[in-house]
Design an enzyme around this catalytic site. Structure first.
Site, mmCIF file in Angstrom:
data_model
loop_
_atom_site.group_PDB
_atom_site.id
_atom_site.type_symbol
_atom_site.label_atom_id
_atom_site.label_comp_id
_atom_site.label_asym_id
_atom_site.label_seq_id
_atom_site.Cartn_x
_atom_site.Cartn_y
_atom_site.Cartn_z
ATOM 1 N N HIS A 97 0.833 -1.202 0.000
ATOM 2 C CA HIS A 97 0.000 0.000 0.000
ATOM 3 C C HIS A 97 0.871 1.256 0.000
ATOM 4 C CE1 HIS A 97 -2.491 3.023 2.369
ATOM 5 N NE2 HIS A 97 -3.174 2.869 1.266
ATOM 6 N N GLU A 100 1.972 1.939 -3.426
ATOM 7 C CA GLU A 100 0.849 2.479 -4.216
ATOM 8 C C GLU A 100 0.821 4.009 -4.089
ATOM 9 O OE1 GLU A 100 -3.299 1.593 -2.924
ATOM 10 O OE2 GLU A 100 -3.344 3.711 -3.434
ATOM 11 N N HIS A 101 1.013 4.511 -2.886
ATOM 12 C CA HIS A 101 1.062 5.972 -2.694
ATOM 13 C C HIS A 101 2.266 6.575 -3.425
ATOM 14 C CE1 HIS A 101 -1.778 7.114 0.734
ATOM 15 N NE2 HIS A 101 -2.086 5.874 0.426
ATOM 16 N N GLU A 177 -3.265 8.037 7.684
ATOM 17 C CA GLU A 177 -4.367 7.296 7.074
ATOM 18 C C GLU A 177 -4.773 6.125 7.957
ATOM 19 O OE1 GLU A 177 -3.570 5.882 3.121
ATOM 20 O OE2 GLU A 177 -5.405 4.707 3.031
#
Length: 494
Positions: A97, A100-101, A177
């Site tokens: 993840h 992905e950012h 997040e």
């Protein structure tokens, strides 16, 4: 991570159908004469409009799938990588993840934000999502912008630049997040605890976003190593859905993605397998922020890839019969007849490389507590296992699934997601396209066998979400099947 326009609210049914096919069964509903109900007629019309899915593979190993949709001059490009959080090395949770950012941080060719600005300038949408088994990026734009989108996406497949100045602040964004998604949400905290309890050996027990302590330790070198190993053409699938023809997509793909060199060989996706459980487990979370108590029970099942022939399809129909809406057994018993639940349901999540899950859930109503709802759900499961389902229930469930597929056909991105999810979890285009016929072939005995085999408490974990003692949560005003629908475990959009 929110991009220019975020796509949210994917329904449980839509995600359940993410591994399904766009086609519809051509034969009679249950072995008799061909039926002519409105549902069957709609299915036949939809079948006549079914797009011809075509695919090809570039010399560098990139698989390309083209889904024609001529209703509007719009195209959706999705690039799917066959890697997710379940592929992470021990101690590096969250790196899939995190990367992905970081994929939005600029390349040797384009500065940070240039790709997103180009999409925004033409009124397009973009986003990305990470799951246990895959990571994907997509853009929806006017069809004349497809080549530009392919050029941008192919570029960041091989030319990503990761500096300390880009990586370190983004790690803080990820931690924030996590605080927003998990620490500030008791339901997410319970979901995370349930998943870790259900899967003690499988990597599906580790949250996609990662554990906080391990996110804090992720480095620029970790991200580069993950990118170099997995973000290579032969480990990716390109889905192009929209107002396009295969020949023009092939020409553009060869011109853009075809220039990307194969950098690595990721190897076989070997993972620990979850051993059979012999204990019934319960996880309870009490929090002052909880305003609506609810419960879930998750059962380990095979996925669509690992199930025996007909088994995952039987689980799909079982979920519909047991808890698929206001006509389901659970809804009629607990909401309508007994009046003890505000919402109740069930669904099967078979879209996985290894283990799948069958999930039931419920929210109490009025003076009823979680115990009453749990006992009610268990009683209905026990009754179903003892008495079995009827042919009429199975036929009705098949019709509902066909109708759901018709509605799903209206979404270009849903079509692309269906094929992308399947192809990155070990299935084929043929598997997707034959799904309606396999659903149509499911028998009453197969549904009953699935219930008796997999809905056993020793295969499950129950989760109770409760308010702090002494607080009085507001009572639901009316029966509503959606109030207790839990989030699907595992996927993070953006």
């Amino acid at each position: 991570m929110i991009r220019s326009a975020r796509l949210t609210g994917v329904s449980l049914l839509a995600l359940t159908l993410a591994a399904a096919a766009p086609a519809f069964a051509k034969g009679p509903a249950s072995g008799g004469e061909a039926v002519s109900s409105p549902a069957e007629e709609a299915a036949r019309k939809a079948e006549a409009l079914r797009p011809e899915i075509e695919s090809f593979t570039l010399d560098n190993g990139l698989e390309v799938v083209v889904i024609p949709d001529r209703r509007a001059p719009v195209v959706t490009q999705m690039i799917w990588y066959k890697v997710g959080s379940a592929d992470e090395a021990p101690g590096k949770s969250g790196i899939a993840h995190f990367l992905e950012h970081l994929m939005f941080k600029g390349t040797q060719t384009y500065t940070e934000g240039e790709f997103s600005a180009a999409i925004a300038d033409i009124g397009g949408d973009e986003n990305a999502f990470t799951s246990y088994d895959y990571t994907a990026y997509f853009q929806q734009v006017p069809v004349e912008a497809l080549e530009e989108m392919m050029t941008f996406e192919a570029d960041r497949m091989s030319n990503l630049i990761l500096s300390e100045e880009a990586v370190n602040p983004e790690r803080d964004v990820i931690l924030e997040e996590r605080r927003m998604r998990v620490e500030n949400d008791p339901a997410s905290q319970l979901s995370e605890a349930m998943q870790a309890t259900l899967f003690t050996n499988s990597p599906y027990g580790t949250p996609v976003i990662g554990w906080q302590s391990e996110i804090e330790g992720l480095t620029r070198e970790d991200a580069i190593a993950f990118y170099d190993r997995y973000y290579t053409p032969s480990n990716a699938v390109l889905i192009v859905a929209g107002d396009v023809a295969t020949d023009e997509v092939r020409a553009l793909a060869e011109k853009t993605y075809g220039q990307v060199e194969q950098r690595a060989e990721p190897g076989e996706r070997l993972r620990p397998v979850e051993p059979p459980s012999i204990t019934r487990r319960t996880v309870t979370l009490t929090d002052a922020r909880v305003t609506q108590p609810n419960l879930q029970t998750r059962y380990v099942t095979p996925s669509e890839r690992t199930a025996e022939p007909g088994e995952s399809e039987a689980l799909d129909l079982l979920a519909d019969i047991l808890g698929g809406g206001t006509t389901s057994r659970l809804y009629r018993a607990l909401v309508v007849e007994q009046g003890i639940a505000a919402g109740v349901g069930a669904y099967y999540q078979g879209d996985a490389l290894l283990e799948g899950q069958f999930i039931t859930y419920g929210t109490p109503r009025g003076e009823a507590g979680l115990e009453a709802v749990e006992e009610g759900i268990e009683a209905e499961i026990a009754r179903l296992a003892a008495e079995g389902v009827t042919q009429e229930e199975v036929d009705a469930a098949k019709n509902r699934v066909r109708n759901a597929l018709i509605y799903q056909r209206d979404s270009q991105t849903a079509l692309a997601r269906r094929y992308g999810a399947a192809l990155t979890t070990g299935r084929t285009i043929e598997d997707v396209e034959s799904w309606p016929e396999r659903i149509q072939a499911v028998t009453v005995d197969e549904v009953n066998a699935a219930a008796r085999t997999y809905l056993r408490r020793e295969r499950s974990v129950s989760g109770n979400l409760l308010p702090e003692p002494g607080t009085t949560p507001p009572a639901p005003e009316a029966a509503a099947p959606s109030v207790a629908e839990p989030a699907l475990p595992g996927a993070i959009d953006g």
